[in-house]
Design a protein around this motif. Structure first.
Motif, PDB file in Angstrom:
ATOM      1  N   ALA A 104       5.369   0.143   8.045  1.00 27.08           N
ATOM      2  CA  ALA A 104       4.657  -0.121   7.099  1.00 27.08           C
ATOM      3  C   ALA A 104       4.661   0.652   6.063  1.00 27.08           C
ATOM      4  CB  ALA A 104       3.332  -0.410   7.557  1.00 27.08           C
ATOM      5  N   LEU A 105       4.985   0.054   4.932  1.00 25.79           N
ATOM      6  CA  LEU A 105       4.951   0.889   3.654  1.00 25.79           C
ATOM      7  C   LEU A 105       3.840   0.672   2.515  1.00 25.79           C
ATOM      8  CD1 LEU A 105       8.880   0.260   2.640  1.00 25.79           C
ATOM      9  CD2 LEU A 105       7.647   2.411   3.642  1.00 25.79           C
ATOM     10  N   PRO A 106       3.541   1.583   1.918  1.00 27.51           N
ATOM     11  CA  PRO A 106       2.350   1.400   0.864  1.00 27.51           C
ATOM     12  C   PRO A 106       2.588   0.052   0.233  1.00 27.51           C
ATOM     13  CG  PRO A 106       3.264   3.552   0.688  1.00 27.51           C
ATOM     14  CD  PRO A 106       4.353   2.934   1.644  1.00 27.51           C
ATOM     15  N   THR A 107       1.446  -0.742  -0.085  1.00 24.87           N
ATOM     16  CA  THR A 107       1.586  -1.992  -0.814  1.00 24.87           C
ATOM     17  C   THR A 107       2.438  -1.957  -2.208  1.00 24.87           C
ATOM     18  OG1 THR A 107      -0.733  -1.629  -1.474  1.00 24.87           O
ATOM     19  CG2 THR A 107      -0.086  -3.442  -0.068  1.00 24.87           C
ATOM     20  N   GLU A 108       2.264  -0.797  -2.743  1.00 23.91           N
ATOM     21  CA  GLU A 108       3.017  -1.008  -4.104  1.00 23.91           C
ATOM     22  C   GLU A 108       4.864  -0.874  -3.805  1.00 23.91           C
ATOM     23  OE1 GLU A 108       1.026   1.456  -3.165  1.00 23.91           O
ATOM     24  OE2 GLU A 108       1.616   3.274  -3.195  1.00 23.91           O
TER      25      GLU A 108
END
Ligand SMILES: Cc1cc2nc3c(=O)[nH]c(=O)nc-3n(C[C@H](O)[C@H](O)[C@H](O)COP(=O)(O)OP(=O)(O)OC[C@H]3O[C@@H](n4cnc5c(N)ncnc54)[C@H](O)[C@@H]3O)c2cc1C
Length: 310
Positions: free
Chosen positions: A178-182
């Protein structure tokens, strides 16, 4: 001129990039998929520029490594397929670390770790595809995955801006990163892997053992690996097998008689055939065991967005 040709002409006119229209079936490990505009970026600057152009024109894109975990639609697609070549295949070891471009084949990275006597990557033995794809999906064994070895990720966001992420910036789960939403739509460009010093002989022996086990358990026909994630404490393959679905066919696709969580292309399969079997397996497992199987493979639609069912 159709849309693909127009986009190809626009991109080839502006860059010295490999731009071509290609059948995705020739890239895909499953051997299915319609035509797409395929663009190869060789440097970070080219890739950043490419992302900016896509953003500016609102053109969808999908970064593709070995295409060993993505089911493409049968129709021609409107997303560009971005591939990392040239400098993205750089690879070296330094102390107990390996620094690799995201476009490196996972097999080559493992081979370097064997030569350097660095332990950690043995569970990737026999995995097709690239290191970028393996880390993005945390691919590996039942117990662990490649993303767990990443001590930093270099990425470009969808605007082409470069960022470096440390382990505190991403979350690792079973077959997920899971990566940061940006950073949705971001591309991993290179990675630093933290490994454990061992000996070349021991690393080689352990990876050979993993490879032998994969070869013994997995079918040889074209596939995308395991179709579904294992539900907690159980095995998707066992559940599908218990439903009596091994060997069941739809068109040219078949639920593998060797491993029921693999759908294989036995000749002329379409992505629709594959999805029909995946839907049938998920439905029967739900009815019989009450489990909602979650797809492990990524199923892209025409715009490159991942869909769950047909
Ligand atoms: C025969 C076979 C056996 C397999 N066995 C296993 C196994 O034992 N364990 C296992 O976990 N998997 C297995 N797989 C699945 C697959 O090999 C892995 O998921 C693989 O690591 C995917 O790498 P790829 O380069 O092919 O990724 P792709 O299929 O090209 O892409 C997968 C995903 O990663 C994204 N992606 C790719 N590159 C980047 C990047 N640079 N930056 C950001 N996102 C990126 C794509 O957009 C897509 O969402 C198997 C597949 C096959 C065909």
């Amino acid at each position: 001129m159709d849309e693909l040709a127009r986009k190809a002409a626009e991109l080839s006119g502006r860059f010295n990039l490999g731009v071509r229209t290609e059948k995705l079936s020739s890239l895909s490990a499953m051997g299915t998929g319609g035509r797409a505009l395929v663009v190869e970026a060789e440097t970070l600057a080219e890739l950043a520029e490419l992302l900016k152009i896509h953003r500016l024109n609102d053109w969808p894109y999908l970064v593709v490594g070995g295409a060993s975990n993505i089911l493409f639609p049968d129709e021609d697609v409107s997303f560009s397929v971005l591939r990392l070549t040239g400098t993205f295949a750089a690879l070296k070891s330094s102390g107990s670390e390996i620094l690799a471009g995201a476009g490196c084949s996972t097999a080559k990275v493992l081979a370097l770790s064997e030569k350097a006597g660095l332990s950690g990557l043995e569970m990737t033995a026999g995995l097709p595809g690239t290191l970028g794809g393996a880390v993005r999906g945390n691919a590996g064994s039942a117990a662990t995955g490649a993303a767990e070895l990443a001590s930093s990720l270099e990425m470009l966001d969808a605007d082409g801006r470069a960022l470096r992420l440390g382990p505190g910036d991403f979350q690792i789960g079973y077959r997920s990163l899971a990566l940061p939403t940006e950073l949705a739509g971001g591309i991993i460009t290179s990675l630093r892997l933290s490994l454990i010093p061992s000996s070349p002989q021991k690393v080689k022996e352990d990876s050979s053992r993993v490879l032998a086990a994969r070869r013994a358990n997995q079918p040889r026909e074209r596939s995308l690996g395991c179709v579904f994630k294992n539900p907690p404490g159980d095995s998707a393959g066992r559940l599908i097998d218990q439903c009596g679905l091994k060997g069941v066919k739809s068109g040219g696709a078949m639920i593998s008689p060797k491993h029921a969580n693999f759908i294989v292309n036995v000749g002329g399969a379409s992505s629709r055939d594959v999805l029909a079997l995946a839907d049938r397996a998920a439905d029967e497992v739900k009815v019989r065991f009450g489990h909602d199987l979650e797809l492990e493979i990524k199923t892209a639609n025409k715009r490159g967005l991942f869909i769950k069912r047909l």
